[in-house]
Design a protein around this motif. Structure first.
Motif, mmCIF file in Angstrom:
data_model
loop_
_atom_site.group_PDB
_atom_site.id
_atom_site.type_symbol
_atom_site.label_atom_id
_atom_site.label_comp_id
_atom_site.label_asym_id
_atom_site.label_seq_id
_atom_site.Cartn_x
_atom_site.Cartn_y
_atom_site.Cartn_z
ATOM 1 N N LEU A 62 -67.315 1.531 84.787
ATOM 2 C CA LEU A 62 -68.188 2.271 83.886
ATOM 3 C C LEU A 62 -68.476 3.663 84.438
ATOM 4 O O LEU A 62 -68.443 4.660 83.709
ATOM 5 C CB LEU A 62 -69.500 1.505 83.687
ATOM 6 C CG LEU A 62 -70.583 2.200 82.838
ATOM 7 C CD1 LEU A 62 -70.061 2.493 81.428
ATOM 8 C CD2 LEU A 62 -71.852 1.359 82.793
ATOM 9 N N GLY A 63 -68.723 3.726 85.748
ATOM 10 C CA GLY A 63 -68.992 5.019 86.373
ATOM 11 C C GLY A 63 -67.809 5.967 86.282
ATOM 12 O O GLY A 63 -67.976 7.167 85.992
ATOM 13 N N THR A 64 -66.605 5.464 86.516
ATOM 14 C CA THR A 64 -65.425 6.336 86.434
ATOM 15 C C THR A 64 -65.186 6.818 85.008
ATOM 16 O O THR A 64 -64.801 7.968 84.791
ATOM 17 C CB THR A 64 -64.179 5.596 86.950
ATOM 18 O OG1 THR A 64 -64.002 4.378 86.209
ATOM 19 C CG2 THR A 64 -64.314 5.269 88.429
ATOM 20 N N LEU A 65 -65.412 5.960 84.028
ATOM 21 C CA LEU A 65 -65.245 6.366 82.632
ATOM 22 C C LEU A 65 -66.245 7.459 82.258
ATOM 23 O O LEU A 65 -65.914 8.395 81.509
ATOM 24 C CB LEU A 65 -65.404 5.166 81.703
ATOM 25 C CG LEU A 65 -64.275 4.131 81.743
ATOM 26 C CD1 LEU A 65 -64.618 2.930 80.868
ATOM 27 C CD2 LEU A 65 -62.954 4.755 81.281
ATOM 28 N N MET A 66 -67.457 7.371 82.778
ATOM 29 C CA MET A 66 -68.468 8.394 82.505
ATOM 30 C C MET A 66 -68.079 9.726 83.142
ATOM 31 O O MET A 66 -68.247 10.793 82.522
ATOM 32 C CB MET A 66 -69.831 7.921 83.008
ATOM 33 C CG MET A 66 -70.382 6.725 82.236
ATOM 34 S SD MET A 66 -71.845 5.987 83.011
ATOM 35 C CE MET A 66 -73.066 7.255 82.668
ATOM 36 N N MET A 67 -67.553 9.700 84.367
ATOM 37 C CA MET A 67 -67.097 10.930 85.012
ATOM 38 C C MET A 67 -65.950 11.557 84.228
ATOM 39 O O MET A 67 -65.886 12.787 84.049
ATOM 40 C CB MET A 67 -66.660 10.647 86.452
ATOM 41 C CG MET A 67 -67.799 10.395 87.420
ATOM 42 S SD MET A 67 -67.267 10.299 89.156
ATOM 43 C CE MET A 67 -66.539 8.664 89.204
ATOM 44 N N MET A 68 -65.050 10.738 83.737
ATOM 45 C CA MET A 68 -63.915 11.237 82.969
ATOM 46 C C MET A 68 -64.369 11.836 81.637
ATOM 47 O O MET A 68 -63.867 12.883 81.205
ATOM 48 C CB MET A 68 -62.915 10.106 82.739
ATOM 49 C CG MET A 68 -62.232 9.625 84.019
ATOM 50 S SD MET A 68 -61.346 8.049 83.825
ATOM 51 C CE MET A 68 -60.042 8.544 82.715
ATOM 52 N N ALA A 69 -65.338 11.188 80.974
ATOM 53 C CA ALA A 69 -65.851 11.713 79.706
ATOM 54 C C ALA A 69 -66.485 13.086 79.910
ATOM 55 O O ALA A 69 -66.305 14.005 79.089
ATOM 56 C CB ALA A 69 -66.869 10.743 79.109
ATOM 57 N N ALA A 70 -67.217 13.255 81.008
ATOM 58 C CA ALA A 70 -67.843 14.547 81.295
ATOM 59 C C ALA A 70 -66.788 15.629 81.514
ATOM 60 O O ALA A 70 -66.956 16.772 81.064
ATOM 61 C CB ALA A 70 -68.736 14.422 82.526
ATOM 62 N N LEU A 71 -65.705 15.280 82.192
ATOM 63 C CA LEU A 71 -64.654 16.266 82.463
ATOM 64 C C LEU A 71 -63.984 16.738 81.177
ATOM 65 O O LEU A 71 -63.564 17.901 81.072
ATOM 66 C CB LEU A 71 -63.618 15.665 83.417
ATOM 67 C CG LEU A 71 -64.115 15.433 84.845
ATOM 68 C CD1 LEU A 71 -63.126 14.580 85.639
ATOM 69 C CD2 LEU A 71 -64.343 16.768 85.550
ATOM 70 N N VAL A 72 -63.876 15.870 80.186
ATOM 71 C CA VAL A 72 -63.337 16.276 78.891
ATOM 72 C C VAL A 72 -64.240 17.338 78.250
ATOM 73 O O VAL A 72 -63.768 18.339 77.707
ATOM 74 C CB VAL A 72 -63.181 15.061 77.954
ATOM 75 C CG1 VAL A 72 -62.775 15.513 76.553
ATOM 76 C CG2 VAL A 72 -62.149 14.080 78.511
ATOM 77 N N LEU A 73 -65.550 17.131 78.355
ATOM 78 C CA LEU A 73 -66.495 18.121 77.814
ATOM 79 C C LEU A 73 -66.369 19.452 78.558
ATOM 80 O O LEU A 73 -66.354 20.525 77.931
ATOM 81 C CB LEU A 73 -67.926 17.590 77.923
ATOM 82 C CG LEU A 73 -68.272 16.337 77.107
ATOM 83 C CD1 LEU A 73 -69.709 15.910 77.378
ATOM 84 C CD2 LEU A 73 -68.078 16.596 75.619
ATOM 85 N N PHE A 74 -66.269 19.392 79.880
ATOM 86 C CA PHE A 74 -66.170 20.623 80.675
ATOM 87 C C PHE A 74 -64.901 21.413 80.345
ATOM 88 O O PHE A 74 -64.900 22.650 80.371
ATOM 89 C CB PHE A 74 -66.175 20.292 82.170
ATOM 90 C CG PHE A 74 -67.435 19.640 82.657
ATOM 91 C CD1 PHE A 74 -68.650 19.863 82.030
ATOM 92 C CD2 PHE A 74 -67.413 18.782 83.756
ATOM 93 C CE1 PHE A 74 -69.820 19.251 82.475
ATOM 94 C CE2 PHE A 74 -68.562 18.181 84.208
ATOM 95 C CZ PHE A 74 -69.769 18.414 83.576
ATOM 96 N N ALA A 75 -63.829 20.706 80.058
ATOM 97 C CA ALA A 75 -62.545 21.375 79.807
ATOM 98 C C ALA A 75 -62.614 22.310 78.603
ATOM 99 O O ALA A 75 -61.829 23.268 78.514
ATOM 100 C CB ALA A 75 -61.450 20.329 79.610
#
Length: 549
Positions: free
Chosen positions: A363-376
């Motif tokens: 769950l934690g890794t998926l949340m980090m990945m979702a944030a990176l999509v927003l940052f991109a």
């Protein structure tokens, strides 16, 4: 070993058990005061490193550093800290963790005073490197002390989570502290502030930390330290971190990067071969450690949290101050959601007893990945509130959830007698994730920016975020495939029996024998009864119910 099996339980007679460690009983107020001291120490280390990001422009002007030399303002500390962590953990395990912790804190406090007065750039970097070595003495020993102070698994989880949470908060609050000192006083106060807190706290620690009993015979301590193995590994880690930190400035194809990188891999291979030749009791990292269920995948997971935090921090501080021309204070304030979120998510440790660490980490890794999509896609200052702000909250929550879940799980899966070494390895993984990640991401950003009009073009930052997403995705896949949730320890009750020694190296069971990992072992208490001065108790070890007197 005399035993009798009744239904699904195993009975062990009192002749099979003998106490080996008797720690003094201390009050809860005493324990939590020490926890606060450990957390403040961790907080100050993170705060100092984070505060230096705001002070880098002043330091570059003060010491006339070039761009490549300025990298070492942060890396000099990071390199030695990560390299000497494992040696420090072994020292804490073999010698006394109390005095290891106090010695490291005292040296950091003294060096911090000197750093504020330095006027030569080379001397500044040397002192930063020495400070990293001293700080490495405190982290594994603090974790080992925490394990002893909070032996009950649920309280232990709270303590470890708090220890990690304060480090995360220090990263963000350090930006504000550094900005305040740089704008209103001087960069020297970044270090003087640390010394004014650490030195008194060292005296308090010396008084409050209870005496520690170690079972290693004095004459065998130095032999048990595995100086040769730790030296080999230290050289390998230094070369590896030097290579990846040099890659962002000298280029990944340069001899300065490739030569130490290749040599580091060769030296690491030599280290693993050496450890197979050393007896298990004297090895720095016994080869069997990597075969403990879930240990390897949890160590790999340790690379992720600081990898995410460090890159987000450096990318946005540089973007906001150099490109958007925000002040240091404004940039620090906009970073606050990261620290605030990390603090509140640190209380998620209560979930670790009811939910497998595997699913919490995923769950934690998926949340980090979702944030990176927003940052991109956050390619302008107007995208802070719609994209960056929610990304900070989602991603920082995921990084902290991954951090505390992996940290708690790795201690539960390994024997408590290895607490110092395991703590060192876990924190070394955190630092490696930060060092390697910063070098790789900054190199990708620089190369893309060079082809697309310079730093003002957001394609460089965006490429770095997509690279991070790919790395975390691979790690998440590894957790999904290789983490064995069925090997997670199951808490059946709240309680703790004294540490005991078991004659023999295994406990008999209906299915065969269960390996006993160390002389000192934590068990989950199921039932207690007293009779004529003796205490009978039942506990679960490796899913087997054991009854003992």
């Amino acid at each position: 070993m005399e035993s009798s099996l009744a239904s699904e339980s195993l009975t062990v007679t009192d002749g099979d058990l003998e106490p080996v460690v008797r720690r003094p009983t201390i009050s809860n107020a005493h324990r939590y005061t020490l926890l606060l001291i450990f957390c403040i120490t961790q907080f100050l280390y993170s705060l100092t490193n984070s505060a230096l990001f705001s002070a880098i422009p002043s330091l570059v002007r003060k010491f006339d550093f070039t761009q490549s030399q300025s990298v070492w303002i942060i890396s000099a500390y990071q390199l030695t800290f990560a390299s000497f962590l494992l040696m420090s953990g072994k020292i804490g395990d073999i010698y006394n963790p109390k005095y290891t912790f106090i010695t490291g804190k005292f040296i950091v406090g003294v060096i911090s005073i000197g750093l504020g007065f330095v006027s030569d750039g080379i001397l500044f970097l040397v002192l930063r490197a020495l400070c990293g070595i001293a700080a490495s003495l405190t982290v594994p020993s603090a974790l080992a002390l925490l394990i002893g102070l909070f032996p009950e698994p649920r309280h232990q989880a709270v303590a470890i989570a708090a220890f990690g949470a304060w480090a995360s908060i220090g990263v963000v609050l350090g930006l504000i502290t550094g900005a305040l000192f740089v704008e209103y006083v001087s960069w020297s106060w970044v270090f003087w502030f640390v010394s004014t807190v650490i030195l008194p706290a060292t005296l308090v620690s010396a008084i409050l930390i209870p005496p520690q009993t170690k079972s290693v015979v004095r004459g065998t301590r130095f032999k048990s330290l595995d100086v040769a193995g730790i030296s080999i590994l230290t050289v390998a880690v230094i070369l590896f971190i030097f290579a990846v930190t040099s890659g962002s400035t000298a280029g990944w194809g340069s001899a300065m990067t490739l030569a130490p990188l290749v040599i580091s891999f060769a030296v690491i291979a030599v280290f693993f071969y050496w450890e197979t030749l050393v007896p298990i009791g004297g090895a720095a990292v016994p080869s069997s450690t990597w075969f403990i269920p879930n240990f390897s995948v949890l160590f790999g997971t340790a690379l992720l949290p600081y990898f995410w935090w460090a890159n987000i921090l450096t990318t946005y501080v540089s973007l906001w101050q150099d490109i958007y021309h925000w002040s240091a204070m404004s940039s620090a304030v906009h970073m606050l959601p990261i620290g605030i979120t990390a603090f509140f998510v640190s209380f998620a440790n209560r979930w670790t007893g009811s939910i497998s660490a595997k699913w919490l980490i995923l769950l934690g890794t998926l949340m980090m990945m979702a944030a990176l999509v927003l940052f991109a896609f956050a390619d302008g200052p107007d995208k802070y509130w719609p994209l960056v702000f929610p990304g900070f909250i989602i991603g920082s929550a995921g990084a902290m959830l991954t951090n505390i879940s992996a940290n708690i799980a790795i201690f539960r899966t390994t024997p408590p007698s290895m607490a110092g070494t395991v703590g060192a390895m876990f924190n070394c993984g955190l630092q490696l994730g930060s060092a390697v990640g910063l070098a790789a991401v900054s190199s990708i950003q620089a190369s893309v920016q060079e082809k697309n009009g310079g730093p003002s073009n957001y394609k460089g930052q965006s490429s770095g975020f997509w690279f991070m997403l790919a790395c975390i995705g691979v790690a998440a896949l590894a957790v999904l495939v290789f983490y064995r949730a069925d090997m997670d320890p199951h808490i059946v009750s709240m309680g703790q029996v004294p540490a005991v020694g078991v004659k023999g190296d295994a406990v008999a069971s209906r299915e065969g024998s269960i390996p006993w990992p160390a002389e000192e072992v934590k068990v989950e208490l199921s039932d207690v009864a007293t009779s004529e001065g003796s205490i009978s108790y039942a506990f679960r070890y490796d899913q087997t119910l054991v009854e003992a007197t």
